[in-house]
Write a protein that holds these residues in place. Structure first.
Motif, short mmCIF file in Angstrom:
data_model
loop_
_atom_site.label_atom_id
_atom_site.label_comp_id
_atom_site.label_asym_id
_atom_site.label_seq_id
_atom_site.Cartn_x
_atom_site.Cartn_y
_atom_site.Cartn_z
N LYS A 1 0.84 -1.31 -0.07
CA LYS A 1 -0.09 0.12 -0.02
C LYS A 1 0.81 1.17 -0.07
N LEU A 2 0.33 2.23 -0.53
CA LEU A 2 1.03 3.49 -0.70
C LEU A 2 0.14 4.74 -0.84
N THR A 3 0.32 5.85 -0.16
CA THR A 3 -0.85 6.84 -0.14
C THR A 3 0.14 8.15 -0.46
N ILE A 4 -0.85 9.03 -1.37
CA ILE A 4 -0.24 10.35 -1.81
C ILE A 4 -1.11 11.34 -1.45
N TYR A 5 -0.72 12.55 -0.93
CA TYR A 5 -1.44 13.50 -0.83
C TYR A 5 -0.76 14.94 -1.26
N THR A 6 -1.77 15.95 -1.62
CA THR A 6 -0.91 16.76 -2.64
C THR A 6 -1.37 18.34 -1.96
N PHE A 7 -1.55 18.59 -0.77
CA PHE A 7 -1.46 19.69 -0.12
C PHE A 7 -2.11 20.97 -0.92
N GLY A 8 -3.15 21.07 -1.54
CA GLY A 8 -3.64 22.23 -2.07
C GLY A 8 -3.19 22.43 -3.52
N LEU A 9 -2.28 21.68 -3.78
CA LEU A 9 -1.77 21.55 -5.12
C LEU A 9 -2.75 21.80 -6.53
N GLU A 10 -4.04 21.36 -5.92
CA GLU A 10 -5.11 21.52 -7.15
C GLU A 10 -5.11 22.60 -7.72
N ASN A 11 -5.04 23.73 -6.81
CA ASN A 11 -5.26 25.22 -7.17
C ASN A 11 -4.12 25.54 -8.04
#
Ligand SMILES: *[C@@H]1O[C@H](CO)[C@@H](O)[C@H](O)[C@H]1NC(C)=O
Ligand SMILES: *[C@@H]1O[C@H](CO)[C@@H](O)[C@H](O)[C@H]1NC(C)=O
Ligand SMILES: *[C@@H]1O[C@H](CO)[C@@H](O)[C@H](O)[C@H]1NC(C)=O
Length: 515
Positions: free
Chosen positions: A215-225
Motif C-alpha cells: 500500500k502507498l498513499t499520496i497527498y498533494t496539499f492544495g496543489l489542485e489550485n
C-alpha cells in the motif's frame, strides 16, 4: 587621510560581518495555538529582509511534527550558493536549500531538520514554520491489478493505492509551473498519512519511489489550485517489468517550447509515460543507438499492447509515428534515445509519405471498448510523385453500422475503393495500389468498438521480381488466417487475444477530468 578611509572601510566590513549567532542545537515543538508560526530568528518576519548570520558557526534545528499534522516551511536564503545551509525530510539525508527560492517545503511527521554550517563567507538566512492539521478529505482507494496503471491529478483526496506486490509511483514533469511546487506533496509507505514518509513528487522525478508493502498513499496539499496536469501514476511493480526508472512527461501548453521524450538507459531499462487524449506524433530522431530497442506500448506494458519496436535497423522507416491510446509508454533497454514529440500532425509531417515508410494507423482507443474510435487519415506523396501504397487491414472491429472506407487516388482519380462493414469484412491480404493519395475513414456512427488497425508501406518502385502480383491494384501475399467469427471481429494475424474493455482507463479519465 588614506589610513582613515582604510579604518572606516574595515569598520564597515566588520559590522556587516556581525549578524546573528544561532544556538548549536535547538528542538522545536509546535505551539499550542497553531495559528502562531515559528520564526527564526524570532524577531524576524517575512516582510523583512532575511538577517545576516555571523560567520563560522554550526547550528541545527530539530523540529517536531506530531502525527496528524504537517509543517509548511519557507526558507529565505540569500547567500552565494552556501552549501552548508540544508534541510532534511523525516528519515532522510540533509539536502541543499536554494538561494532566493521561496516556494514552500512540506514536512510530515515525526521530525525534520534545518542545518546551518557556515564558514567566513557572509550570508543571510531565516525561515518560517507553520504547523497544520491534515484537513478532512475523502479517501480515494485504487486497486492495482498487476497489469494496468492508474494516474491522478492534484486533488483534495487522500489517494491510496493497493497493489498485489508493491506500488511503484511514476512522477510527472510540470513544464508550465515551477517544478519546486511538487514539494507540496507527500508519498507515504502505507495506507494513510501516518505511514512513513517515502518522498514527494519532486523526488519521484529523480529516483523511483516504491512502497515496501502493498500500500502507498499520496497527498498533494492544495496543489489542485496550482497545477492541473497529470501528476502521478501508480502501478504494481510486476506491471513495470524490468523498468528501474520510470517517469511521466507532460508537454508545455506553449508548444513552441518543444517537447522531447528523452530516455537515459545506460545502466538499466527506463521508461517514460505520456497521458493525453491526443495522439503523440513522434519525429524522426537524429540518431539511434546500436544495440538498443525502443518499445512503445499503449495502456499496458504487456506484449499484446506493444505498438512498435524501434531499433537501429528500422528506425529510419518508422517515423513520423502516431501513437494512440490515452497512456503511451516509451521503454528503452540500453543507451540513450531522444525523440521530439508534438500534438500537431502537420509539424510532424505525419501525412506525407516517402519511399520506404512504414505507417501504422490505429484508432485512438485501439484494443479497448470505446466510443472514441472514429478516425480519418489522408496520406499523400510529395507533389508530382506516385508511389505504391501497400496495405492490409490488420484489425477491424464492427458494431452495428461501423464502416472502414479505404480509397487510393492517382491524379485525383479514384483507383482503389473499398468499404468494409459487418457484411463485407476485409480480406487477409496485402493490397498494393499505385497512386498519390490514400484515404482511410473509420466510422462507428455513435457506437462503441475496439477500433481498427491498418498497416501501410509506401515504396517508390521496388516491386520484388518474385512477387507474383506485380501489377498495381492487385491483391498479393497472404498475411494471416482469415476467420469470420460470430462476434464480427476480424483479425488477420495470430494476435494473442484483443485487449479487453478496461475500467482502469476509465478511471484515468475520472481522475483527469472529474476532479
Ligand atoms: C548488446 O546487447 C547485448 C545484450 O543485451 C549485450 O550482451 C552486448 O554486450 C551489447 N553490445 C554492445 C556493443 O553494447
Ligand atoms: C530490429 O528489429 C527487427 C524487427 O523486430 C529485427 O528483425 C532486427 O533484427 C532488429 N535489428 C537489430 C539491430 O536489433
Ligand atoms: C449501434 O449498433 C446497434 C447494432 O449493433 C444499433 O442497433 C444501434 O442503433 C447503434 N447505435 C447507434 C448510436 O448508431
Amino acid at each position: 587621510m588614506l589610513s582613515t578611509v582604510f579604518l572606516l572601510a574595515t569598520l564597515a566590513a566588520s559590522a556587516a560581518a556581525d549578524g546573528y549567532s544561532c544556538a548549536r542545537n535547538t528542538l522545536i515543538n509546535p505551539p499550542q495555538d497553531l495559528s502562531k508560526p515559528y520564526y527564526y530568528p524570532e524577531t524576524w518576519r517575512e516582510n523583512m529582509e532575511p538577517p545576516q548570520y555571523a560567520p563560522n558557526q554550526k547550528c541545527n534545528w530539530k523540529i517536531n511534527v506530531p502525527q496528524g499534522m504537517y509543517a509548511t516551511v519557507i526558507f529565505y536564503k540569500k547567500t552565494k550558493y552556501e552549501i552548508g545551509i540544508q534541510c532534511a525530510y523525516p528519515g532522510k539525508d540533509l539536502e541543499y536549500i536554494n538561494d532566493y527560492e521561496q516556494s514552500p517545503y512540506i514536512f510530515t511527521s515525526p521530525q525534520f531538520q534545518v542545518d546551518l554550517k557556515v564558514g567566513d563567507k557572509p550570508g543571510a538566512f531565516s525561515f518560517k514554520v507553520v504547523w497544520s492539521k491534515y484537513p478532512p478529505g475523502s479517501a480515494m482507494n485504487i486497486e492495482l491489478d498487476g497489469i494496468h496503471s492508474i494516474s491522478g491529478v492534484a486533488s483534495s483526496f487522500y489517494t491510496t493505492y493497493t497493489a498485489i506486490n508493491q506500488v511503484m509511483i511514476v512522477g510527472f514533469s510540470v513544464p508550465d509551473v515551477d517544478t519546486n511546487l511538487l514539494r507540496q506533496s507527500a508519498i507515504y509507505d502505507g495506507d494513510s498519512v501516518n505511514a512513513k514518509f517515502l518522498g514527494n513528487l519532486f523526488d519521484a522525478l529523480e529516483g523511483q519511489i516504491v512502497s515496501t508493502g502493498n500500500k502507498l498513499t499520496i497527498y498533494t496539499f492544495g496543489l489542485e489550485n496550482q497545477v492541473d496536469n497529470t501528476l502521478f501514476m501508480g502501478l504494481d511493480t510486476k506491471a513495470a517489468g524490468d523498468i528501474e526508472q520510470y517517469t511521466g512527461l507532460n508537454c508545455p501548453v506553449d508548444r513552441t517550447r518543444g517537447c522531447s521524450i528523452i530516455l537515459h538507459s545506460y545502466f538499466y531499462a527506463t521508461a517514460e509515460a505520456r497521458i493525453s487524449r491526443q495522439p503523440d506524433y513522434l519525429m524522426l530522431p537524429d540518431s539511434f543507438p546500436y544495440n538498443a530497442t525502443l518499445k512503445i506500448y499503449g495502456e499496458t506494458l504487456q506484449d499484446s499492447s506493444l505498438f512498435a519496436a524501434v531499433n537501429k535497423s528500422n528506425y529510419q522507416t518508422m517515423f513520423p509515428m502516431k501513437v494512440t491510446n490515452s497512456l503511451k509508454i516509451y521503454h528503452l533497454d540500453h543507451d540513450i534515445v531522444s525523440i521530439d514529440v508534438t500534438n500537431n500532425a502537420d509539424e510532424a509531417k505525419w501525412s506525407t509519405v516517402y519511399d520506404g515508410r512504414n505507417i501504422k494507423v490505429q484508432s485512438m482507443d485501439y484494443g479497448r471498448t470505446s466510443f472514441y474510435q472514429d478516425t480519418m487519415e489522408t496520406f499523400t506523396t510529395e507533389p508530382n510523385t506516385q508511389m505504391y501504397f501497400k496495405f492490409n487491414v490488420k484489425y477491424f472491429d464492427v458494431n452495428g453500422p461501423t464502416s472502414l472506407a479505404i480509397k487510393v487516388y492517382n491524379n485525383a482519380k479514384i483507383v482503389y475503393s473499398e468499404t468494409y462493414t459487418a457484411t463485407n469484412l476485409p480480406t487477409p491480404y496485402n493490397v498494393r495500389v499505385y497512386g498519390d493519395k490514400m484515404d482511410i475513414n473509420y466510422q462507428t456512427f455513435g457506437n462503441y468498438t475496439q477500433g481498427f488497425e491498418v498497416n501501410i508501406v509506401t515504396t517508390k518502385n521496388d516491386i520484388p521480381s518474385n512477387d507474383p502480383t506485380n501489377a498495381p491494384s492487385a491483391i498479393s501475399t497472404v498475411v494471416g488466417t482469415f476467420t469470420k467469427g460470430t462476434t464480427l471481429k476480424y483479425e488477420s494475424t495470430t494476435k494473442a487475444g484483443i485487449r479487453q474493455f478496461s475500467v482502469f482507463s476509465v478511471l484515468i479519465f475520472a481522475l483527469l477530468f472529474i476532479l
